[in-house]
Design a protein around this motif. Structure first.
Motif, PDB file in Angstrom:
ATOM      1  N   UNK A  80      -4.552  47.763 -23.216  1.00 34.39           N
ATOM      2  CA  UNK A  80      -5.440  48.511 -23.485  1.00 34.39           C
ATOM      3  C   UNK A  80      -6.067  48.536 -24.740  1.00 34.39           C
ATOM      4  N   UNK A  81      -7.297  49.061 -25.213  1.00 33.06           N
ATOM      5  CA  UNK A  81      -7.794  49.152 -26.328  1.00 33.06           C
ATOM      6  C   UNK A  81      -7.790  50.520 -26.763  1.00 33.06           C
ATOM      7  N   UNK A  82      -6.887  50.904 -27.768  1.00 33.69           N
ATOM      8  CA  UNK A  82      -6.293  52.325 -28.037  1.00 33.69           C
ATOM      9  C   UNK A  82      -7.684  52.844 -28.894  1.00 33.69           C
ATOM     10  N   UNK A  83      -7.831  53.994 -28.494  1.00 32.62           N
ATOM     11  CA  UNK A  83      -8.871  54.954 -28.957  1.00 32.62           C
ATOM     12  C   UNK A  83      -8.411  56.335 -29.415  1.00 32.62           C
ATOM     13  N   UNK A  84      -7.249  56.508 -29.301  1.00 39.60           N
ATOM     14  CA  UNK A  84      -6.487  57.962 -29.959  1.00 39.60           C
ATOM     15  C   UNK A  84      -5.317  57.278 -30.780  1.00 39.60           C
ATOM     16  N   UNK A  85      -5.012  58.414 -31.484  1.00 43.31           N
ATOM     17  CA  UNK A  85      -3.744  58.374 -32.234  1.00 43.31           C
ATOM     18  C   UNK A  85      -2.417  57.940 -31.600  1.00 43.31           C
ATOM     19  N   UNK A  86      -2.279  58.462 -30.468  1.00 43.26           N
ATOM     20  CA  UNK A  86      -1.226  58.699 -29.730  1.00 43.26           C
ATOM     21  C   UNK A  86      -1.299  57.392 -28.652  1.00 43.26           C
ATOM     22  N   UNK A  87      -0.417  56.740 -28.175  1.00 45.33           N
ATOM     23  CA  UNK A  87      -0.383  55.969 -26.928  1.00 45.33           C
ATOM     24  C   UNK A  87      -0.895  56.709 -25.622  1.00 45.33           C
ATOM     25  N   UNK A  88      -1.727  56.536 -24.925  1.00 49.73           N
ATOM     26  CA  UNK A  88      -2.083  57.438 -23.739  1.00 49.73           C
ATOM     27  C   UNK A  88      -0.871  57.524 -22.898  1.00 49.73           C
ATOM     28  N   UNK A  89      -0.229  58.688 -22.311  1.00 51.58           N
ATOM     29  CA  UNK A  89       0.673  58.837 -21.486  1.00 51.58           C
ATOM     30  C   UNK A  89       0.532  58.085 -20.193  1.00 51.58           C
ATOM     31  N   UNK A  90      -0.944  58.138 -19.675  1.00 52.82           N
ATOM     32  CA  UNK A  90      -1.341  57.148 -18.526  1.00 52.82           C
ATOM     33  C   UNK A  90      -0.979  55.545 -18.634  1.00 52.82           C
ATOM     34  N   UNK A  91      -1.052  55.055 -19.888  1.00 50.12           N
ATOM     35  CA  UNK A  91      -0.595  53.601 -20.281  1.00 50.12           C
ATOM     36  C   UNK A  91       0.727  53.529 -19.935  1.00 50.12           C
ATOM     37  N   UNK A  92       1.629  54.622 -20.437  1.00 54.16           N
ATOM     38  CA  UNK A  92       3.044  54.321 -20.439  1.00 54.16           C
ATOM     39  C   UNK A  92       3.301  54.306 -19.124  1.00 54.16           C
ATOM     40  N   UNK A  93       2.693  55.297 -18.266  1.00 56.38           N
ATOM     41  CA  UNK A  93       3.392  55.361 -16.749  1.00 56.38           C
ATOM     42  C   UNK A  93       2.925  54.143 -16.180  1.00 56.38           C
ATOM     43  N   UNK A  94       1.740  53.777 -16.492  1.00 58.76           N
ATOM     44  CA  UNK A  94       1.370  52.386 -15.709  1.00 58.76           C
ATOM     45  C   UNK A  94       2.444  51.157 -16.111  1.00 58.76           C
ATOM     46  N   UNK A  95       2.831  51.181 -17.255  1.00 59.43           N
ATOM     47  CA  UNK A  95       3.774  50.172 -17.809  1.00 59.43           C
ATOM     48  C   UNK A  95       5.181  50.443 -17.116  1.00 59.43           C
ATOM     49  N   UNK A  96       5.632  51.640 -17.251  1.00 59.76           N
ATOM     50  CA  UNK A  96       6.911  52.079 -16.496  1.00 59.76           C
ATOM     51  C   UNK A  96       6.834  51.825 -15.020  1.00 59.76           C
ATOM     52  N   UNK A  97       6.049  52.002 -14.416  1.00 65.17           N
ATOM     53  CA  UNK A  97       5.718  51.553 -12.902  1.00 65.17           C
ATOM     54  C   UNK A  97       5.941  50.396 -12.713  1.00 65.17           C
ATOM     55  N   UNK A  98       4.981  49.361 -13.416  1.00 58.23           N
ATOM     56  CA  UNK A  98       5.295  48.087 -13.198  1.00 58.23           C
ATOM     57  C   UNK A  98       6.605  47.471 -13.489  1.00 58.23           C
ATOM     58  N   UNK A  99       7.297  48.013 -14.660  1.00 62.52           N
ATOM     59  CA  UNK A  99       8.530  47.618 -14.862  1.00 62.52           C
ATOM     60  C   UNK A  99       9.587  47.954 -13.725  1.00 62.52           C
ATOM     61  N   UNK A 100       9.348  49.164 -13.080  1.00 65.82           N
ATOM     62  CA  UNK A 100      10.288  49.436 -12.243  1.00 65.82           C
ATOM     63  C   UNK A 100       9.935  48.282 -10.715  1.00 65.82           C
ATOM     64  N   UNK A 101       8.846  48.192 -10.533  1.00 65.37           N
ATOM     65  CA  UNK A 101       8.457  47.193  -9.556  1.00 65.37           C
ATOM     66  C   UNK A 101       8.828  45.754  -9.824  1.00 65.37           C
ATOM     67  N   UNK A 102       8.568  45.208 -10.935  1.00 65.86           N
ATOM     68  CA  UNK A 102       9.218  44.202 -11.395  1.00 65.86           C
ATOM     69  C   UNK A 102      10.633  44.036 -11.072  1.00 65.86           C
ATOM     70  N   UNK A 103      11.436  44.941 -11.439  1.00 69.95           N
ATOM     71  CA  UNK A 103      12.970  45.022 -11.660  1.00 69.95           C
ATOM     72  C   UNK A 103      13.441  45.027 -10.219  1.00 69.95           C
ATOM     73  N   UNK A 104      12.676  45.805  -9.377  1.00 75.86           N
ATOM     74  CA  UNK A 104      12.862  46.071  -7.731  1.00 75.86           C
ATOM     75  C   UNK A 104      12.940  44.475  -7.051  1.00 75.86           C
ATOM     76  N   UNK A 105      11.587  43.855  -7.462  1.00 82.67           N
ATOM     77  CA  UNK A 105      11.432  42.608  -6.773  1.00 82.67           C
ATOM     78  C   UNK A 105      12.478  41.543  -7.249  1.00 82.67           C
ATOM     79  N   UNK A 106      12.929  41.511  -8.349  1.00 88.44           N
ATOM     80  CA  UNK A 106      13.801  40.664  -9.079  1.00 88.44           C
ATOM     81  C   UNK A 106      15.139  40.938  -8.471  1.00 88.44           C
ATOM     82  N   UNK A 107      15.716  42.215  -8.102  1.00 86.68           N
ATOM     83  CA  UNK A 107      16.847  42.369  -7.482  1.00 86.68           C
ATOM     84  C   UNK A 107      16.766  42.100  -6.069  1.00 86.68           C
ATOM     85  N   UNK A 108      15.698  41.875  -5.432  1.00 83.66           N
ATOM     86  CA  UNK A 108      15.722  41.537  -3.989  1.00 83.66           C
ATOM     87  C   UNK A 108      15.900  40.050  -3.775  1.00 83.66           C
ATOM     88  N   UNK A 109      15.657  39.229  -4.856  1.00 83.76           N
ATOM     89  CA  UNK A 109      15.838  37.819  -4.826  1.00 83.76           C
ATOM     90  C   UNK A 109      17.317  37.168  -4.637  1.00 83.76           C
TER      91      UNK A 109
END
Length: 109
Positions: A80-109
């Motif tokens: 994303x393009x950062x427009x505030x001083x702090x990293x937006x909480x929503x951006x972190x939540x998206x990254x964390x959700x995608x991390x969990x999904x990646x790890x879940x799919x990887x463990x299914x292989x």
């Protein structure tokens, strides 16, 4: 992603050629340097092991979030393009959700 989309690639495609070139340059630094300066790459505190790639181009600030999969692979999950001083909480939540999904799919292989 489950949908087959690559959100970080789509973000890079939305940038001007010079902006994309700078982001690519920073990503290459991270890949090649044995020790990357923290103004380019650092772990975000109070997250599920999310790291932040930091790119400044003129007055624009870009961030790419991701995580480590082993000692040499960084999986990029959100950009994303950062427009505030702090990293937006929503951006972190998206990254964390995608991390969990990646790890879940990887463990299914």
């Amino acid at each position: 992603m489950n949908s087959g989309k690559c959100p970080v690639e789509e973000f890079l495609d939305s940038l001007s050629p010079k902006e994309a070139q700078k982001v690519t340059w920073v990503l290459k630094l991270i890949e090649e340097l044995p020790r990357v300066p923290s103004h380019y790459f650092k772990k975000l505190v109070n997250t599920e092991d999310i790291w932040e790639v930091r790119v400044i181009f003129g007055k624009n600030i870009f961030r790419i979030l991701g995580f480590w999969d082993g000692p040499k692979l960084v999986v990029l999950t959100h950009a994303f393009q950062k427009k505030t001083q702090k990293t937006p909480k929503q951006a972190i939540q998206i990254a964390e959700a995608r991390r969990r999904e990646y790890l879940r799919r990887r463990s299914e292989k």
